[in-house]
Design a protein around this motif. Structure first.
Motif, PDB file in Angstrom:
ATOM      1  N   SER A  11       0.901  -1.367   0.077  1.00 10.10           N
ATOM      2  CA  SER A  11      -0.207   0.180  -0.186  1.00 10.10           C
ATOM      3  C   SER A  11       0.921   1.239  -0.008  1.00 10.10           C
ATOM      4  O   SER A  11       0.305   2.411   0.005  1.00 10.10           O
ATOM      5  CB  SER A  11      -1.013   0.163   1.219  1.00 10.10           C
ATOM      6  OG  SER A  11      -0.132   0.132   2.337  1.00 10.10           O
ATOM      7  N   SER A  12       2.261   1.190   0.053  1.00 11.07           N
ATOM      8  CA  SER A  12       3.030   2.429   0.122  1.00 11.07           C
ATOM      9  C   SER A  12       4.518   2.119  -0.299  1.00 11.07           C
ATOM     10  O   SER A  12       4.753   0.821  -0.200  1.00 11.07           O
ATOM     11  CB  SER A  12       2.942   2.836   1.617  1.00 11.07           C
ATOM     12  OG  SER A  12       3.890   4.027   1.815  1.00 11.07           O
ATOM     13  N   VAL A  14       8.049   1.031  -1.372  1.00 12.34           N
ATOM     14  CA  VAL A  14       8.836   0.006  -2.406  1.00 12.34           C
ATOM     15  C   VAL A  14       7.831  -1.157  -2.665  1.00 12.34           C
ATOM     16  O   VAL A  14       7.685  -1.169  -3.888  1.00 12.34           O
ATOM     17  CB  VAL A  14       9.923  -0.786  -1.495  1.00 12.34           C
ATOM     18  CG1 VAL A  14      10.430  -1.655  -2.321  1.00 12.34           C
ATOM     19  CG2 VAL A  14      11.020   0.393  -0.984  1.00 12.34           C
ATOM     20  N   ARG A  34      -2.373  -3.817   5.715  1.00  7.65           N
ATOM     21  CA  ARG A  34      -3.560  -3.554   6.315  1.00  7.65           C
ATOM     22  C   ARG A  34      -4.767  -2.744   5.488  1.00  7.65           C
ATOM     23  O   ARG A  34      -5.505  -3.335   5.578  1.00  7.65           O
ATOM     24  CB  ARG A  34      -3.230  -2.713   7.470  1.00  7.65           C
ATOM     25  CG  ARG A  34      -2.450  -3.718   8.744  1.00  7.65           C
ATOM     26  CD  ARG A  34      -1.905  -2.944   9.788  1.00  7.65           C
ATOM     27  NE  ARG A  34      -1.041  -1.757   9.216  1.00  7.65           N
ATOM     28  CZ  ARG A  34      -0.149  -0.877  10.045  1.00  7.65           C
ATOM     29  NH1 ARG A  34      -0.333  -1.121  11.414  1.00  7.65           N
ATOM     30  NH2 ARG A  34       0.556  -0.326   9.385  1.00  7.65           N
ATOM     31  N   ARG A  35      -4.004  -1.871   4.997  1.00  9.39           N
ATOM     32  CA  ARG A  35      -5.217  -1.286   3.871  1.00  9.39           C
ATOM     33  C   ARG A  35      -5.024  -1.816   2.431  1.00  9.39           C
ATOM     34  O   ARG A  35      -4.115  -2.551   2.468  1.00  9.39           O
ATOM     35  CB  ARG A  35      -4.628   0.175   3.633  1.00  9.39           C
ATOM     36  CG  ARG A  35      -4.606   1.298   4.574  1.00  9.39           C
ATOM     37  CD  ARG A  35      -3.825   2.479   4.461  1.00  9.39           C
ATOM     38  NE  ARG A  35      -2.414   2.070   4.393  1.00  9.39           N
ATOM     39  CZ  ARG A  35      -1.610   2.906   4.054  1.00  9.39           C
ATOM     40  NH1 ARG A  35      -1.852   4.222   3.384  1.00  9.39           N
ATOM     41  NH2 ARG A  35      -0.352   2.744   4.275  1.00  9.39           N
ATOM     42  N   ASP A  48      -2.849  -8.159   8.492  1.00  2.00           N
ATOM     43  CA  ASP A  48      -1.930  -7.352   9.493  1.00  2.00           C
ATOM     44  C   ASP A  48      -0.734  -8.322   9.588  1.00  2.00           C
ATOM     45  O   ASP A  48      -1.196  -9.471  10.225  1.00  2.00           O
ATOM     46  CB  ASP A  48      -2.530  -6.831  10.805  1.00  2.00           C
ATOM     47  CG  ASP A  48      -1.659  -6.129  11.777  1.00  2.00           C
ATOM     48  OD1 ASP A  48      -0.457  -6.492  11.465  1.00  2.00           O
ATOM     49  OD2 ASP A  48      -2.099  -5.595  12.545  1.00  2.00           O
ATOM     50  N   LYS A 144      15.698  -4.936  12.412  1.00  2.00           N
ATOM     51  CA  LYS A 144      16.479  -5.099  10.925  1.00  2.00           C
ATOM     52  C   LYS A 144      17.673  -5.910  11.048  1.00  2.00           C
ATOM     53  O   LYS A 144      18.001  -6.662  10.283  1.00  2.00           O
ATOM     54  CB  LYS A 144      16.963  -3.696  10.109  1.00  2.00           C
ATOM     55  CG  LYS A 144      15.366  -2.957  10.151  1.00  2.00           C
ATOM     56  CD  LYS A 144      14.632  -3.886   8.908  1.00  2.00           C
ATOM     57  CE  LYS A 144      13.430  -2.859   8.513  1.00  2.00           C
ATOM     58  NZ  LYS A 144      12.704  -3.650   7.683  1.00  2.00           N
ATOM     59  N   ILE A 173      15.208   5.762   1.367  1.00  2.00           N
ATOM     60  CA  ILE A 173      14.272   5.596   0.166  1.00  2.00           C
ATOM     61  C   ILE A 173      13.106   6.786   0.317  1.00  2.00           C
ATOM     62  O   ILE A 173      12.635   6.968   1.646  1.00  2.00           O
ATOM     63  CB  ILE A 173      13.674   4.298   0.009  1.00  2.00           C
ATOM     64  CG1 ILE A 173      14.611   3.253   0.380  1.00  2.00           C
ATOM     65  CG2 ILE A 173      12.868   4.141  -1.269  1.00  2.00           C
ATOM     66  CD1 ILE A 173      13.771   1.845   0.572  1.00  2.00           C
ATOM     67  N   THR A 175       9.984   7.754   0.659  1.00  2.00           N
ATOM     68  CA  THR A 175       8.700   7.232   0.922  1.00  2.00           C
ATOM     69  C   THR A 175       8.016   7.787   2.274  1.00  2.00           C
ATOM     70  O   THR A 175       8.651   8.722   2.682  1.00  2.00           O
ATOM     71  CB  THR A 175       8.812   5.498   1.289  1.00  2.00           C
ATOM     72  OG1 THR A 175       9.407   5.632   2.430  1.00  2.00           O
ATOM     73  CG2 THR A 175       9.629   4.924   0.148  1.00  2.00           C
TER      74      THR A 175
HETATM   75  N1  LIG Z   1      12.302   4.332   3.692  1.00  2.00           N
HETATM   76  C1  LIG Z   1      13.652   4.286   3.756  1.00  2.00           C
HETATM   77  O1  LIG Z   1      14.377   5.113   3.938  1.00  2.00           O
HETATM   78  C2  LIG Z   1      14.004   2.698   4.207  1.00  2.00           C
HETATM   79  C3  LIG Z   1      15.299   2.661   4.302  1.00  2.00           C
HETATM   80  C4  LIG Z   1      15.804   1.185   4.469  1.00  2.00           C
HETATM   81  C5  LIG Z   1      14.899   0.101   4.607  1.00  2.00           C
HETATM   82  N2  LIG Z   1      13.534   0.325   4.714  1.00  2.00           N
HETATM   83  C6  LIG Z   1      12.634  -0.760   4.733  1.00  2.00           C
HETATM   84  O2  LIG Z   1      12.139  -0.903   3.517  1.00  2.00           O
HETATM   85  C7  LIG Z   1      10.543  -1.374   3.582  1.00  2.00           C
HETATM   86  C8  LIG Z   1       9.883  -0.606   2.857  1.00  2.00           C
HETATM   87  O3  LIG Z   1       9.920   0.692   3.292  1.00  2.00           O
HETATM   88  P1  LIG Z   1       8.923   2.097   2.672  1.00  2.00           P
HETATM   89  O4  LIG Z   1       9.734   3.157   3.055  1.00  2.00           O
HETATM   90  O5  LIG Z   1       8.570   1.546   1.469  1.00  2.00           O
HETATM   91  O6  LIG Z   1       7.821   1.850   3.975  1.00  2.00           O
HETATM   92  P2  LIG Z   1       6.315   2.782   3.774  1.00  2.00           P
HETATM   93  O7  LIG Z   1       6.206   3.425   2.577  1.00  2.00           O
HETATM   94  O8  LIG Z   1       6.417   3.251   5.229  1.00  2.00           O
HETATM   95  O9  LIG Z   1       5.418   1.473   3.674  1.00  2.00           O
HETATM   96  C9  LIG Z   1       5.458   0.299   4.602  1.00  2.00           C
HETATM   97  C10 LIG Z   1       4.515  -0.606   4.182  1.00  2.00           C
HETATM   98  O10 LIG Z   1       4.316  -1.617   5.256  1.00  2.00           O
HETATM   99  C11 LIG Z   1       2.921  -1.967   5.382  1.00  2.00           C
HETATM  100  N3  LIG Z   1       2.761  -2.194   6.760  1.00  2.00           N
HETATM  101  C12 LIG Z   1       3.332  -1.713   7.920  1.00  2.00           C
HETATM  102  N4  LIG Z   1       2.968  -2.427   9.217  1.00  2.00           N
HETATM  103  C13 LIG Z   1       2.303  -3.542   8.680  1.00  2.00           C
HETATM  104  C14 LIG Z   1       1.301  -4.134   9.098  1.00  2.00           C
HETATM  105  N5  LIG Z   1       1.388  -4.493  10.736  1.00  2.00           N
HETATM  106  N6  LIG Z   1       0.880  -5.309   8.574  1.00  2.00           N
HETATM  107  C15 LIG Z   1       0.797  -5.270   7.172  1.00  2.00           C
HETATM  108  N7  LIG Z   1       1.573  -4.197   6.687  1.00  2.00           N
HETATM  109  C16 LIG Z   1       2.108  -3.355   7.302  1.00  2.00           C
HETATM  110  C17 LIG Z   1       2.251  -0.504   5.291  1.00  2.00           C
HETATM  111  O11 LIG Z   1       1.000  -0.748   5.053  1.00  2.00           O
HETATM  112  P3  LIG Z   1      -0.400  -0.456   5.688  1.00  2.00           P
HETATM  113  O12 LIG Z   1      -0.027   0.656   6.451  1.00  2.00           O
HETATM  114  O13 LIG Z   1      -1.360  -0.374   4.910  1.00  2.00           O
HETATM  115  O14 LIG Z   1      -0.473  -1.776   6.547  1.00  2.00           O
HETATM  116  C18 LIG Z   1       3.139  -0.104   3.905  1.00  2.00           C
HETATM  117  O15 LIG Z   1       2.386  -0.819   2.683  1.00  2.00           O
HETATM  118  C19 LIG Z   1      10.599  -1.422   5.295  1.00  2.00           C
HETATM  119  O16 LIG Z   1      10.948  -2.806   5.549  1.00  2.00           O
HETATM  120  C20 LIG Z   1      11.405  -0.494   5.687  1.00  2.00           C
HETATM  121  O17 LIG Z   1      11.775  -0.607   6.919  1.00  2.00           O
HETATM  122  C21 LIG Z   1      12.944   1.741   4.282  1.00  2.00           C
END
Ligand SMILES: NC(=O)c1ccc[n+]([C@@H]2O[C@H](COP(=O)([O-])OP(=O)(O)OC[C@H]3O[C@@H](n4cnc5c(N)ncnc54)[C@H](OP(=O)(O)O)[C@@H]3O)[C@@H](O)[C@H]2O)c1
Length: 265
Positions: A11-12, A14, A34-35, A48, A144, A173, A175
């Motif tokens: 839903s968001s 990556v 979840r969404r 979830d 992590k 990233i 996001t």
């Molecule tokens: N952004 C960065 O800078 C960065 C850097 C290194 C690593 N990462 C990792 O890369 C991955 C993707 O990050 P992103 O920045 O793309 O994240 P994001 O845009 O915040 O999206 C997070 C996603 O995880 C889902 N999510 C969160 N809690 C959940 C739950 N309890 N059950 C099901 N789905 C759940 C959210 O969906 P809902 O809210 O709809 O459930 C959403 O689709 C994550 O593991 C993050 O830790 C991110």
């Protein structure tokens, strides 16, 4: 027969970039979060990931329709900031529950089906922060690091099957992740920490704002899924971020700490 993929976090960020990209490439794609998601070519599979039964139910539903599962890319995860001394336990636990136990739940629900695939692929998502301790991000770093260990352990466990497991560690990233995560209010921190916390937190938010596009990570994941032989780890990010994971392993601990303390002064 088209291959079937489950993308969590669809839903968001990556996951949202990756799911339609795979669908475009001919995969049958299910997006879990979840969404509910409405993405081109992607079937919504809301759950979830902290709820083991809900994840099992959703995966069973997928298997009833498709009869197979060839790839899981587990992007779902949350961040969070606070001081070890005062961060509320419930907030800290939520990060571990989502990032580590959520990964565990997704593995338990999908491994058997993935092992039955002639070309099973499981990509877990850690972070460069999982390779080191960063001030005021201790739980996130810990969660992590635990995902990295889970991936390494699992790779060895599934030896002798067709399934290949790999761990992706991205750098920043661009996001929504900062906007949606818990960040402890600075006023709750003891004076010793406050100014450094505010600088570290603002720096983290700016780095994410100016981070790489989610599509870059998604495209790299597609390329990794297409490989015949997956490496244990892939670090995706700017050269300095890639170098940091190497430096963390190679430099003496005090030298590495000095380098990081310059950055988080
Ligand atoms: N952004 C960065 O800078 C960065 C850097 C290194 C690593 N990462 C990792 O890369 C991955 C993707 O990050 P992103 O920045 O793309 O994240 P994001 O845009 O915040 O999206 C997070 C996603 O995880 C889902 N999510 C969160 N809690 C959940 C739950 N309890 N059950 C099901 N789905 C759940 C959210 O969906 P809902 O809210 O709809 O459930 C959403 O689709 C994550 O593991 C993050 O830790 C991110």
């Amino acid at each position: 027969m088209p291959q079937v993929a489950l993308i969590t976090g669809a839903s968001s960020g990556v996951g949202q970039a990756l799911a339609p990209l795979l669908a475009e490439g001919g995969w049958r794609v299910y997006g879990m979060s979840r969404r509910s998601v409405a993405l081109p070519g992607v079937m919504a599979l809301p759950a979830d990931i902290t709820d083991a039964e809900a994840v099992h139910r959703a995966v069973d539903k997928l298997l009833q329709v498709e009869g197979r599962l060839d790839a899981v890319v587990h992007c779902a995860g949350i961040g969070g900031a606070g001081a070890v001394e005062t961060m509320p336990l419930l907030r800290a636990r939520a990060i571990m529950d989502t990032n580590y136990w959520g990964s565990w739940n997704v593995c338990q629900a999908t491994l058997e089906a993935l092992r039955r695939s002639p070309r099973g692929r499981l990509l877990l998502v850690s972070s460069i922060a999982g390779h080191m301790g960063i001030p005021f991000r201790s739980v996130y770093c810990g969660s992590k690091a635990a995902v990295l260990a889970l991936s390494d352990s699992l790779r060895l466990e599934v030896r002798g099957s067709q399934l290949q497991v790999s761990c992706i560690s991205p750098g920043d990233i661009a996001t929504n992740s900062i906007a949606t995560q818990y960040r402890q209010p600075a006023a709750e921190l003891a004076p010793l920490y406050r100014a450094r916390y505010q600088r570290a937190d603002a720096g983290m938010a700016a780095n994410v704002d100016h981070g790489m596009p989610a599509e870059r990570v998604a495209r790299r994941m597609v390329a990794i899924l297409g490989k015949d032989s997956l490496a244990p780890h892939y670090v995706i990010g700017e050269p300095v971020q890639q170098l940091s994971t190497l430096a963390r392993r190679l430099l003496p601990a005090r030298t590495w700490e000095w380098v990081l303390s310059r950055y988080y002064s």
